[in-house]
Design a protein around this motif. Structure first.
Motif, PDB file in Angstrom:
ATOM      1  N   LYS A  34       0.936  -1.206  -0.109  1.00 38.66           N
ATOM      2  CA  LYS A  34       0.125  -0.151  -0.063  1.00 38.66           C
ATOM      3  C   LYS A  34       0.752   1.259   0.097  1.00 38.66           C
ATOM      4  N   SER A  89      -3.091  16.363  -0.302  1.00 36.36           N
ATOM      5  CA  SER A  89      -4.535  15.772  -0.118  1.00 36.36           C
ATOM      6  C   SER A  89      -4.375  14.242   0.341  1.00 36.36           C
ATOM      7  N   LYS A  91      -7.332  12.279   0.881  1.00 31.89           N
ATOM      8  CA  LYS A  91      -8.615  11.609  -0.006  1.00 31.89           C
ATOM      9  C   LYS A  91      -8.122  10.140  -0.604  1.00 31.89           C
ATOM     10  N   ASP A  92      -8.878   9.270   0.008  1.00 32.96           N
ATOM     11  CA  ASP A  92      -8.637   7.783  -0.315  1.00 32.96           C
ATOM     12  C   ASP A  92      -7.072   7.461  -0.141  1.00 32.96           C
ATOM     13  N   GLN A  93      -6.553   7.940   0.779  1.00 31.91           N
ATOM     14  CA  GLN A  93      -5.209   7.694   1.034  1.00 31.91           C
ATOM     15  C   GLN A  93      -5.006   6.766   2.379  1.00 31.91           C
ATOM     16  N   GLU A  94      -4.222   5.922   2.487  1.00 31.29           N
ATOM     17  CA  GLU A  94      -3.910   5.515   3.886  1.00 31.29           C
ATOM     18  C   GLU A  94      -2.952   6.453   4.727  1.00 31.29           C
ATOM     19  N   GLN A 116     -10.644  12.928   9.255  1.00 32.49           N
ATOM     20  CA  GLN A 116     -11.645  12.164   8.644  1.00 32.49           C
ATOM     21  C   GLN A 116     -12.620  13.036   7.807  1.00 32.49           C
ATOM     22  N   ASN A 119     -11.818  12.548   4.103  1.00 32.44           N
ATOM     23  CA  ASN A 119     -12.145  11.094   3.691  1.00 32.44           C
ATOM     24  C   ASN A 119     -11.019  10.295   3.196  1.00 32.44           C
ATOM     25  N   PRO A 120     -10.104  10.055   4.029  1.00 30.33           N
ATOM     26  CA  PRO A 120      -8.989   9.145   3.867  1.00 30.33           C
ATOM     27  C   PRO A 120      -9.411   7.764   3.709  1.00 30.33           C
ATOM     28  N   ARG A 121      -8.679   6.824   3.049  1.00 31.27           N
ATOM     29  CA  ARG A 121      -9.337   5.499   2.946  1.00 31.27           C
ATOM     30  C   ARG A 121      -9.150   4.923   4.154  1.00 31.27           C
ATOM     31  N   SER A 122      -8.003   5.040   5.011  1.00 34.77           N
ATOM     32  CA  SER A 122      -7.909   4.727   6.359  1.00 34.77           C
ATOM     33  C   SER A 122      -6.940   5.362   7.102  1.00 34.77           C
TER      34      SER A 122
END
Ligand code: IMP
Ligand code: MG
Length: 175
Positions: A34, A89, A91-94, A116, A119-122
């Motif tokens: 990842k 950014s 967003k959608d990142q670990e 949060q 919107n991160p992936r995790s």
């Protein structure tokens, strides 16, 4: 602070080094394959984070936030202020937050909510030290270096009034 004597070593540089390597092995395994962004909480986490990421066997990017909850006191004011935000950014990142100490839990709860919203992936937390008994809000770190009792510690990035960050060991403060 006058009379500050960080004279009792709680964790030596050798103990810290060993534990940091163990954490890095675990993190590298968990994020295998990842792309990781490590976000350090300034200033306290800078030394821990520098050591930790150099032990990772996976690539990562880094960014920082600066949060303040302590004034010139050893007790938290209870109010968290962000004085420097991330510049990446997420967003959608670990995302892995790296912090020096979890104490009341207020700082990390604030930061988790803040991040949060993007919107991160995790989103996980790695803390060098955990003062579990001092929580004012429920908070669990995903990776913890050492769990410690109540008491003020300095060194390895941790300060008291900006003093003693440079000490290579984690020391208990006695007056
Ligand atoms: P919390 O919001 O109460 O969890 O506070 C966490 C922050 O307080 C950490 O990021 C540290 O900067 C600071 N802090 C808590 N305990 C200590 C300590 O023993 N020594 C130095 N800083 C501490
Ligand atoms: Mg801190």
């Amino acid at each position: 602070m006058e009379g500050l004597l960080p004279n009792e070593v709680l964790y030596s540089q050798e103990q810290i080094k060993k534990r940091v390597r163990e954490l890095a092995v675990q993190i590298s395994r968990d994020y295998e394959g990842k792309e990781l962004i490590v976000i350090g909480v300034l200033k306290g986490a800078f030394i821990f984070m520098a050591d930790l990421i150099r032990c990772l066997t996976i690539p990562c990017r880094v960014d920082f936030v600066r949060l303040a909850s302590y004034g010139a006191e050893a007790v938290s004011s209870g109010k968290v202020v962000m004085t420097k935000d991330i510049e990446t950014s997420i967003k959608d990142q670990e995302i892995l937050i790296v912090e020096d100490v979890v104490d009341t839990g207020l700082t990390l709860s604030f930061l988790i909510n803040w991040l949060q919203e993007r919107n991160p992936r995790s989103l996980k937390v790695c803390a060098m030290l955990d003062k579990r008994q001092r929580r004012q809000v429920p908070f669990e770190a995903d990776y913890v270096g050492f769990t410690i009792e109540d008491g003020f510690v300095v060194g390895y990035g941790l300060d008291f009034n900006e003093k003693a960050r440079f000490l290579p060991d984690i020391c208990v403060v006695t007056e």
